[in-house]
Enzyme design. Structure first.
Site, short mmCIF file in Angstrom:
data_model
loop_
_atom_site.label_atom_id
_atom_site.label_comp_id
_atom_site.label_asym_id
_atom_site.label_seq_id
_atom_site.Cartn_x
_atom_site.Cartn_y
_atom_site.Cartn_z
N PRO A 116 0.76 -1.26 0.05
CA PRO A 116 -0.01 -0.24 -0.01
C PRO A 116 0.82 1.13 0.02
CG PRO A 116 -0.95 -1.72 1.53
CD PRO A 116 0.28 -2.03 0.96
N CYS A 117 0.50 2.20 -0.85
CA CYS A 117 1.18 3.41 -1.02
C CYS A 117 1.03 4.83 -0.28
CB CYS A 117 1.18 3.87 -2.32
SG CYS A 117 -0.43 4.21 -2.87
N GLN A 118 -0.21 4.48 0.56
CA GLN A 118 -0.54 5.63 1.42
C GLN A 118 0.62 6.44 2.25
OE1 GLN A 118 -2.01 2.89 0.96
NE2 GLN A 118 -4.32 3.02 0.92
#
Length: 218
Positions: A116-118
């Protein structure tokens, strides 16, 4: 036919590219149940296409049959390649057991995936009071490394947002540098490049870092 494992698979966008390029998907690991259904449907599609039975897929799209009826026409082994797990220290033993069974005695050529890139993204850091410092999603690459150590593929492909290049840990070090150092400890040389999907025929200005690892010195 090269075989691959997809980690943090999402709905399968990265996997789709490798499937179209002729690679064989051994397993996909994804925590979101809805995304797993999408992935199962795509795996079913590819099996039907290979076996000249795409009419069944069309019937499903036209809502002539239910999803369960659609899945019943596809070998269970095709759908079983999609594993609905959150990758964590607690779930690793169970994930490894299932992936081991799917990999079998044949070598695994490639691992792909992008956590996940958040926590890395500029937008995510801007919205966070502490700039995402200490967010556990920053360290999911460590689990990626556990798969590299266990299955020792020839290559791996790690994808994430451009913000990965500037995201820092609590001690001020760059996550990207720490990540590459860990992959080096696992026995992989790495190279990376920022790419834009619009340069490859996609109607979207979508920039990403693509990190490629090769086992051994390069």
């Amino acid at each position: 036919m090269p075989r691959f494992l997809d980690l943090f698979a999402g709905a399968g966008g990265l996997s789709e590219g490798f499937l179209r390029a002729g690679y064989e998907a051994v397993a996909h690991v994804e925590m979101d149940a809805a995304a797993c259904y999408t992935m199962k449907t795509r795996m079913a599609y590819h099996w039907l296409r290979k076996n000249n039975q795409l009419g069944l897929y069309t019937r499903y799209l036209n809502r002539e049959i239910t999803r369960d009826q659609f899945y019943e026409q596809v070998p269970k082994s095709v759908l079983a390649s999609v594993l609905n797990y959150e990758i964590s220290a607690e779930t690793l033993p169970a994930i490894f057991a299932e992936v081991d069974a799917l990999v079998g005695n044949e070598p695994l050529d490639l691992i792909i995936g992008g956590p996940p890139c958040q926590a890395y993204s500029l937008a995510g850091r801007a919205r966070s009071e502490n700039k995402m410092v200490g967010d556990q999603r920053n360290y999911l690459y460590r689990y990626y490394a556990e798969f590299l150590k266990r299955y020792k593929p020839k290559y791996f492909v790690f994808e994430n947002v451009l913000g990965l290049l500037s995201a820092k840990d609590e001690d001020g070090t760059l996550h990207f540098n720490n990540m590459r150092a860990l992959f080096r400890e696992c026995g992989y040389s790495t190279e990376f490049r920022p790419l834009n999907a619009s340069d490859y025929g996609v109607l979207q200005n979508r920039k990403r870092i693509i990190l490629i690892g090769i086992r051994g010195e390069y």
